[in-house]
Design an enzyme around this catalytic site. Structure first.
Site, PDB file in Angstrom:
ATOM      1  N   GLY A  58    -131.398  89.039  53.555  1.00  0.00           N
ATOM      2  CA  GLY A  58    -130.224  88.545  52.931  1.00  0.00           C
ATOM      3  C   GLY A  58    -130.368  88.366  51.266  1.00  0.00           C
ATOM      4  N   CYS A  85    -137.241  88.933  56.392  1.00  0.00           N
ATOM      5  CA  CYS A  85    -137.181  88.688  55.074  1.00  0.00           C
ATOM      6  C   CYS A  85    -136.280  87.147  55.287  1.00  0.00           C
ATOM      7  CB  CYS A  85    -136.511  89.732  54.565  1.00  0.00           C
ATOM      8  SG  CYS A  85    -136.710  89.345  52.537  1.00  0.00           S
ATOM      9  N   TYR A  86    -135.170  87.159  54.663  1.00  0.00           N
ATOM     10  CA  TYR A  86    -134.442  85.932  54.729  1.00  0.00           C
ATOM     11  C   TYR A  86    -134.202  85.397  56.095  1.00  0.00           C
ATOM     12  CZ  TYR A  86    -130.727  82.283  53.837  1.00  0.00           C
ATOM     13  OH  TYR A  86    -130.031  81.673  53.656  1.00  0.00           O
ATOM     14  N   HIS A 175    -139.767  94.655  55.366  1.00  0.00           N
ATOM     15  CA  HIS A 175    -138.617  95.091  56.022  1.00  0.00           C
ATOM     16  C   HIS A 175    -139.145  96.374  57.106  1.00  0.00           C
ATOM     17  CE1 HIS A 175    -135.415  93.134  53.726  1.00  0.00           C
ATOM     18  NE2 HIS A 175    -136.289  93.105  52.812  1.00  0.00           N
ATOM     19  N   GLU A 177    -137.349  98.002  58.875  1.00  0.00           N
ATOM     20  CA  GLU A 177    -136.090  98.799  59.179  1.00  0.00           C
ATOM     21  C   GLU A 177    -136.037  99.953  57.988  1.00  0.00           C
ATOM     22  OE1 GLU A 177    -136.070  95.861  57.787  1.00  0.00           O
ATOM     23  OE2 GLU A 177    -134.346  95.414  56.882  1.00  0.00           O
ATOM     24  N   ASP A 233    -116.795 114.319  62.937  1.00  0.00           N
ATOM     25  CA  ASP A 233    -116.300 113.288  63.819  1.00  0.00           C
ATOM     26  C   ASP A 233    -115.150 113.809  64.711  1.00  0.00           C
ATOM     27  OD1 ASP A 233    -117.986 111.884  62.518  1.00  0.00           O
ATOM     28  OD2 ASP A 233    -116.723 110.913  61.014  1.00  0.00           O
ATOM     29  N   LYS A 375    -123.224 107.635  62.321  1.00  0.00           N
ATOM     30  CA  LYS A 375    -123.237 108.969  62.161  1.00  0.00           C
ATOM     31  C   LYS A 375    -124.146 109.903  62.917  1.00  0.00           C
ATOM     32  CE  LYS A 375    -120.843 112.110  59.635  1.00  0.00           C
ATOM     33  NZ  LYS A 375    -119.364 111.994  59.596  1.00  0.00           N
TER      34      LYS A 375
END
Ligand code: XMP
Length: 519
Positions: A58, A85-86, A175, A177, A233, A375
């Site tokens: 964050g 992290c945060y 991070h 991710e 979609d 997606k």
């Protein structure tokens, strides 16, 4: 059938730009996850029944007054917790450690030295026990809470990661991710599989099976209407619903005359002929062109196209009897973003009973089978459902279509020329392998005439601009550096094959300050 969302990871969002990526990585590891704002209620957290919790990064500092904290219950549920992290900083502070404001913001690649390999760092280090990570932080943890041990460090960050293996609390300052962290996928997989004990039931085959069952339960023997655009979609929704309820589904495909070359025929061929879906094609080209005649302002054109679409769709819907449901291709980022912009936080699921813009007499209940999918998950589902790869991995195409790619007034003559030019551009991009290297590419019709020479004669004809961009998020973009030989081939073909075009230009503007579309 196994319950494929039984093993579920809860992500509490502290507002990092990477938070959504965490949810995607967990799902890529085969585990269902959902993201909620950090101040989710105790009841909701308990009801979610997570097998593990991830606290995201964050933008704030734990020293700022009123900065967010994790609900205490997170540490009392008896499930593993990973702070990123945060999330690591607030976890440390809340459990009795200490965080200090850093004088410098550390941003970029770093090399961690793994000093103690816990379950989280299993197979993350190389032969020298090092691993490349992506850092982005100002503050850092300077004293760990009781029970924690350091597991890795960098020269500027003594506690790059740490854990309390008894309570199964883990924290990383970097991070995992983002793809810049070399072994991020492994680290997240370690957390959800080894530490939380989740299986990997979240995959396309299982999602399809689950969704079909849910759709059958929700819809029963009622009828469903779907607006099919040919985009990813709505195409996936059509294929899914057709599997679930067969002929109870009717699709309406509005051909507004502003589609790419042969697109209407391709959509009909694919869905009606190949898949046997009931598709009503509303040929409304003339109607759209009439409504657009004389209009030059881009926003006015968008409004007219939107309005006409709703009217045509509503007219077709009124012709059908006894439709109870309207299906929509809403996907998870739409849900998260719309909640975030309204509430300033991540995720509030609301159920609503009508689609924006449809007249009141058409009060359908909504069916949104992609509402919890990203997606990339939708694309994988589409492939598994048998939709051809080239339809699933297509560049985005805006709702107003060629209406905003013909500058100024829209005329059929212009749309026909643009369609031919765009088609040549796409053929050459595909043949050269550049289609998949660009995020979006298209031709734009310029309503200006330019002089050219053909044989002994003079030609005074229209100008076509080519636009190709590279981008991940479409918020910023750089113009694609297509090879000159390719640009040469495309422009030569366009000028030779379309007599109404005398000149081709290549758009070298990046976004910002330019936008991707020209209008
Ligand atoms: P811009 O031009 O704003 O485009 O840089 C960013 C992305 O949005 C798409 N776009 C639209 N999509 N209706 C849509 O459905 C619109 O009116 C519209 N305008 C832009 C654009 O194609 C690009 O992918």
């Amino acid at each position: 059938m196994t319950n494929i969302t039984q093993d579920r990871i809860l992500i509490l969002d502290f507002g990092s730009q990477y938070s959504q990526l965490i949810a995607r990585r967990v799902r890529e590891a085969g585990v269902y996850s959902e993201m909620y704002a950090y101040d989710m209620s105790i009841e909701d957290i308990k009801a979610f029944n997570p097998k593990g919790i991830i606290l995201s990064g964050g933008p704030e500092s734990v020293h700022e007054e009123g900065s967010p904290r994790a609900p205490e219950i997170v540490f009392n549920l008896g499930v593993p917790v990973l702070g990123i992290c945060y999330g690591f900083q607030t976890m440390s502070e809340q459990l009795g450690g200490k965080v200090e404001a850093g004088d410098v913001h550390e941003f970029g690649y770093a090399e961690i030295n793994i000093t103690h390999q816990d379950a989280l760092l299993s197979k993350v280090g190389d032969e020298k026990n090092q691993s490349q990570v992506w850092m982005s932080h100002g503050d850092k943890v300077v004293r760990l809470p009781e029970g924690f041990s350091v597991t890795s460090s960098t020269p500027s960050c003594p506690y790059a990661s740490a854990s309390d293996e008894t309570r199964k609390f883990y924290g990383v300052q970097f991070h995992p991710e983002v793809t810049h962290t070399a072994k991020g996928t492994e680290l997240i997989s370690n957390f959800v599989h080894i530490i939380c004990g989740c299986g990997n039931a979240w995959n396309s085959e299982n999602i399809i099976e689950l969704r079909i069952k849910q759709l059958q339960e929700q819809i029963g023997d009622q009828k469903v209407l779907l607006g099919l655009s040919g985009g990813v979609d709505s195409s996936v929704v059509a294929a899914l619903l057709h599997r679930a309820i067969g002929d109870q589904l009717t699709c309406v495909f509005v051909d507004n005359g502003l589609l790419r070359l042969n697109e209407g025929d391709q959509v009909m061929q694919m869905f009606a002929e190949n898949m046997g879906i009931r598709v009503i094609r509303a040929d409304a080209e003339q109607r759209f062109l009439t409504a657009l005649a004389g209009v030059t302002d881009p926003e006015a054109k968008r409004k007219i196209i939107g309005r006409e679409f709703i009217e045509v769709f509503a007219e077709e819907a009124r012709k059908l009897d006894g439709v109870k449901f309207l299906a929509q291709g809403t996907i998870y980022p739409d849900v998260i973003e719309s909640a975030a912009s309204k509430q300033g936080k991540a995720h509030v699921i609301k159920s609503h009973h009508n689609v924006g813009g449809l007249p009141d007499d058409l009060a359908f209940e909504l069916v949104e089978p992609l509402r919890d999918l990203f997606k990339d998950e939708v694309r994988k589902l589409g492939v598994a459902l048998g939709i051809p790869h080239h339809m699933i991995y297509r560049h985005p195409f805006p709702g107003p279509g060629l209406g905003v790619r013909i500058l100024g007034e829209v005329k059929k003559e212009y749309a026909d020329i643009l369609r031919l030019a765009d088609d040549i551009f796409m053929q050459e991009l595909r043949a050269s392998g550049w289609y998949d290297k660009t995020a979006q590419a298209f031709a734009v019709f310029q309503p200006v005439k330019s002089v050219g020479v053909v044989g002994d004669g003079r030609r005074y004809a229209w100008v076509i601009a080519l636009r190709a961009v590279e981008t991940v998020d479409f918020m910023t973009a750089r113009f694609a550096h297509l090879p000159y030989e390719l640009v040469d081939k495309i422009s030569t073909r366009i000028m030779n094959e379309i007599k109404d075009v005398s000149r081709v230009v290549y758009d070298v503007s990046s976004k910002p300050p330019a936008t991707i579309e020209w209008e």
